[in-house]
Design a protein around this motif. Sequence first.
Motif, mmCIF file in Angstrom:
data_model
loop_
_atom_site.group_PDB
_atom_site.id
_atom_site.type_symbol
_atom_site.label_atom_id
_atom_site.label_comp_id
_atom_site.label_asym_id
_atom_site.label_seq_id
_atom_site.Cartn_x
_atom_site.Cartn_y
_atom_site.Cartn_z
ATOM 1 N N THR A 41 0.830 -1.203 0.000
ATOM 2 C CA THR A 41 0.000 0.000 0.000
ATOM 3 C C THR A 41 0.863 1.250 0.000
ATOM 4 O O THR A 41 0.641 2.196 -0.771
ATOM 5 N N GLU A 42 1.887 1.276 0.856
ATOM 6 C CA GLU A 42 2.779 2.430 0.923
ATOM 7 C C GLU A 42 3.508 2.656 -0.398
ATOM 8 O O GLU A 42 3.708 3.793 -0.836
ATOM 9 N N ARG A 43 3.909 1.566 -1.052
ATOM 10 C CA ARG A 43 4.617 1.698 -2.332
ATOM 11 C C ARG A 43 3.702 2.262 -3.411
ATOM 12 O O ARG A 43 4.128 3.073 -4.254
ATOM 13 N N LEU A 44 2.444 1.827 -3.414
ATOM 14 C CA LEU A 44 1.510 2.357 -4.402
ATOM 15 C C LEU A 44 1.294 3.847 -4.185
ATOM 16 O O LEU A 44 1.229 4.627 -5.145
ATOM 17 N N LEU A 45 1.185 4.253 -2.924
ATOM 18 C CA LEU A 45 1.038 5.677 -2.612
ATOM 19 C C LEU A 45 2.285 6.458 -3.033
ATOM 20 O O LEU A 45 2.201 7.597 -3.501
ATOM 21 N N LEU A 46 3.436 5.856 -2.852
ATOM 22 C CA LEU A 46 4.689 6.490 -3.253
ATOM 23 C C LEU A 46 4.698 6.765 -4.752
ATOM 24 O O LEU A 46 5.039 7.864 -5.205
#
Length: 554
Positions: free
Chosen positions: A49-54
């Motif tokens: 999830t954090e990577r997609l937001l990044l």
Amino acid sequence: MRRIDQVTLINAPSPAALAAAPVSMADAIRVRRTFAILSHPDAGKTTLTERLLLHGGALQEAGLVKARRGQRRATSDWMKIEQERGISVTSTVLQFNYGGYALNLLDTPGHEDFSEDTYRTLLAADSAIMVIDAAKGIEDQTRKLFRVCRQRGIPIITFINKMDRPTRDVFGLLDQIERELAIRTVPMNWPIRHHDTLLGVCDRATGLAHLFPAGLPRHAELRSPDTTLRIDSLADQLDPAAYEQLAEDLALLDAASEPFDRGRYLTGQQTPVFFGSALTGLGVQLFLDAFVALAPPPSARLADIGPVPPDRDGFAGFVFKIQSNMDPKHRDSIAFVRVCAGRFERDMWVDHARSGKRIRLSRPHRTFAQSREIMEEAYPGDVIGLVNPGVFAVGDSISAGPPVCFDALGRFAPELFARLHNTDTARYKQFQTGMRQLEAEGAVQVFVTTDSIRREPIVGAVGRLQFDVLQFRLENEYGARTRIEWLPHTTARIVTGEAAGLAMLPPSSVMQLVDADGATVLLFPSSREATFWQERLKLPLREIGEEAGALQTW
């Protein structure tokens, strides 16, 4: 394949700017992707999830779900207990843009004790990403969540994570998915590996190999691969053993794997499979590029009047989640509404199906985890946050134009019960407020005894961790300390009609309670005893959640 550099990502337009742009209804629907991410705990769901937001420009640094002092926390884990214990205990709405698409990411808790929250959130999604640990394969919680998606017709794209570490045989992982979940796998890319090192991935559709930088540190912030080559030119770039293994794997895939069929994916017969590492970012942007192209836009939703198309005249949506105390300064409650049809506008009047009242929606919010901002309009697939002064409940339908009532969401049957004691009589008002708001969230189910002498509520939940969270939040958000008195009961039944035999039930083993809706609920020591007394006294009973099909689903 298109690459987006760091500057472009950080300067990407905000969700509010995208929503404010004048667009047609058809265009607004076409670019929306509303999806959930599901997995077993520790498979890497929150890290992905954090990577997609990044990559969507919503973050400049990805956080990790670790209970380590001084380490940046995951954006989706905003609650204090999540940050202190390094666990996800509530679903979170994250809205951002990527490559011309408006994404509504519904991040769900992975722990099985919070399955009901996950279940309701999945019902608000149009598609799902299933994250699998490459070293462990399919795990229990993944199986349960997959069954929900299958019954509800939610298409699934699979991301096999942690490919930068020692893994199970990759073909064995695909075989396990097909055997245990009864769905055909279609690898859309393939890992290039050598001695448990992920060197890159091959895109089977384009025939291109994406090689990652050599010697990449484990926690590097990788935005995109450095080198893109034709697969047939890799012999000069790879170790001979690695190239030989890759050539054999691709030849086997070409011979044995069925081609991707979008229709079969949308009907749940196929799952496109991608490989990568959320922790290092290897393969994540390539996955995101493919996901926005493959995932479906909002479609028709079932309601009492039949399927409701997203482009119908008149707004319609339903409440799938309520969250209290997102803003510590105001201690308010937010009702999250999935827009199913029509265009939503600030200050519009809607019909509240459950109460029959007209309500003005004057303070709608767009949310990003704990943060929120006033929004002016929304389209099918979007999620609206409405300040809730006690008007909305989970499952409520609201609409403008022809009245609509969407299918009920249902409740899960509690399996653990306890009497909750407020240990500070001076904080009784805060204790009552906390119990009322947390029950409205669906965090637990609260009952009271028919004995007016006892004032302590009886709490029912699926798992013990829910009680830990309940006590933590009561103390930290409401200043109310509590003590738990466990009860020996395991089974609850709702009385659905006239039951003259209730007086004949043994009070030593069967408790008679009242739930928040005023219905009579019986607690039994076991399901066997519940069946015994139901048959003996001809009691009209049903299980909690039975009316909405939640039990059969889960």
